[in-house]
Design an enzyme around this catalytic site. Structure first.
Site, PDB file in Angstrom:
ATOM      1  NE  ARG A 160      -3.545  -2.167   2.860  1.00 15.62           N
ATOM      2  CZ  ARG A 160      -3.377  -3.373   3.449  1.00 15.62           C
ATOM      3  NH1 ARG A 160      -2.268  -3.529   3.967  1.00 15.62           N
ATOM      4  NH2 ARG A 160      -4.216  -4.310   3.311  1.00 15.62           N
ATOM      5  CE  LYS A 183      -6.163  -0.676   4.868  1.00 12.72           C
ATOM      6  NZ  LYS A 183      -7.704  -0.899   4.106  1.00 12.72           N
ATOM      7  CG  HIS A 251      -4.740   0.966  -3.918  1.00 11.86           C
ATOM      8  ND1 HIS A 251      -4.015   0.803  -2.866  1.00 11.86           N
ATOM      9  CD2 HIS A 251      -5.811   0.219  -4.052  1.00 11.86           C
ATOM     10  CE1 HIS A 251      -4.895  -0.088  -2.164  1.00 11.86           C
ATOM     11  NE2 HIS A 251      -5.933  -0.362  -2.867  1.00 11.86           N
ATOM     12  NE  ARG A 254      -3.067  -3.330  -1.743  1.00 12.25           N
ATOM     13  CZ  ARG A 254      -2.396  -4.078  -0.764  1.00 12.25           C
ATOM     14  NH1 ARG A 254      -1.325  -4.139  -0.489  1.00 12.25           N
ATOM     15  NH2 ARG A 254      -3.389  -4.602   0.078  1.00 12.25           N
ATOM     16  CG  HIS A 277      -5.874  -8.566   0.997  1.00 12.50           C
ATOM     17  ND1 HIS A 277      -6.143  -9.151  -0.251  1.00 12.50           N
ATOM     18  CD2 HIS A 277      -5.837  -7.151   0.791  1.00 12.50           C
ATOM     19  CE1 HIS A 277      -6.104  -7.949  -1.072  1.00 12.50           C
ATOM     20  NE2 HIS A 277      -6.018  -6.872  -0.559  1.00 12.50           N
ATOM     21  CE1 TYR A 286      -6.197  -6.849  -7.093  1.00  6.97           C
ATOM     22  CE2 TYR A 286      -6.502  -8.069  -4.894  1.00  6.97           C
ATOM     23  CZ  TYR A 286      -6.103  -6.874  -5.377  1.00  6.97           C
ATOM     24  OH  TYR A 286      -5.948  -5.536  -4.797  1.00  6.97           O
TER      25      TYR A 286
END
Length: 305
Positions: A160, A183, A251, A254, A277, A286
């Site tokens: 990210r 995150k 992004h 990414r 994730h 994806y």
């Protein structure tokens, strides 16, 4: 209870940082959203930003009115959802801290995020972009070498933009891996390949030319400070424009990395770990991108398409 905007933001920042353990970039984004709402509320009653603001009667309609401005500006549903989530946290803090008589955003419903497929480059386009960044860096200008290294690492690792900007020199491992704090302050180790290794080694040789004062930050701006996401987005947009590939964001790089990993045979769990994730469902998006590309290639080339 009345308070000035800066007083409110100082208290909110103390709540977000030390108490919740959020990253500096996340705190900065939350404060930006809170400031936007407070300045909107002050302007709506004819106050200057430095005037005391009374939030006792803050209600859901006020928050919805603030959000409606972003919707009229044409922002996507996913961006509106992010605004809503951020401001729910702020309004909850206002209520718990005694500034407002109710949790004004408790019943705020976020719009369903867009289900559009991520925007990705083809493998040839990604290769062209990175080759261009490499050619541009051959002048040994520290800034251009930095741009090459950042683009290679973004694509190689699927980081990210906030994660990339938060990297320190010590985040890089001797075995072509990078230690990332993602995150929720979750740490992960992500590998990167030979091209990114070569670019980073060249950048580290020239990085002292950007240093103005002691710093641990990996990617430095021309003034010697840590690059922020806005600056890094500008780098990627400029490289894409100059290389002649479709305009992309960090992004999108990414997204491209994830899609190309799957097209190359990686399994979903591996891609999930690389991207950081928390849910496999997020990574599964994806697979749809790859399927779309396969259908497109079939329709263009197969004699019985």
């Amino acid at each position: 209870m009345q308070a000035r905007i800066e007083e409110l933001l100082d208290g909110y920042q103390r709540e977000l940082g030390p108490r919740r353990g959020l990253s500096d970039l996340t705190v900065e984004a939350y404060i930006h959203e809170a400031r936007s709402l407070l300045e909107y509320l002050a302007a709506s009653v004819g106050l200057e930003p430095h005037d005391p603001l009374n939030l006792e009667n803050l209600e859901l309609a006020d928050v919805r009115s603030w959000l409606a401005r972003f919707q009229r500006a044409g922002q996507s549903r996913s961006t509106l959802a992010r605004h809503g989530a951020s401001i729910r946290t702020f309004c909850s803090w206002l209520y718990r801290s005694g500034y407002s008589g109710q949790d004004a955003a408790a019943r705020l419903k976020s719009p369903r995020p867009d289900n559009e497929l991520p925007h990705v480059l083809s493998q040839d386009q990604a290769r062209h972009l990175l080759n261009y960044a490499h050619e541009r860096a051959k002048a040994n200008d520290p800034v251009k070498v930095r741009d090459w290294a950042a683009a290679e690492l973004l694509y190689a690792s699927g980081l990210r933009i906030s994660e990339l900007c938060s990297l320190d020199v010590a985040s890089l491992g001797a075995d072509s891996t990078v230690r990332v704090i993602g995150k929720g302050n979750k740490e992960r180790i992500v590998p990167y390949g030979v091209p990114a290794t070569r670019a980073l080694m060249r950048y580290l040789d020239l990085r002292p030319g950007l240093i103005k004062s002691p710093t641990k930050a990996l990617f430095l701006g021309v003034r010697g400070g840590r690059m922020n996401p806005r600056q890094m987005r500008e780098v990627v947009h400029r490289l894409a424009a100059e290389a002649g590939v479709p305009d992309i964001s960090p992004h999108d790089l990414r997204h491209s990395a994830a899609t190309h990993l799957l097209e190359g045979g990686s399994d979903l769990r591996t891609v999930q770990e690389i991207l950081g994730h928390s849910s496999l469902q997020t990574t599964q998006r994806y697979t749809h991108v790859s399927a779309e590309r396969l259908r497109s290639a079939f329709s263009q080339s197969h004699p019985r398409a």
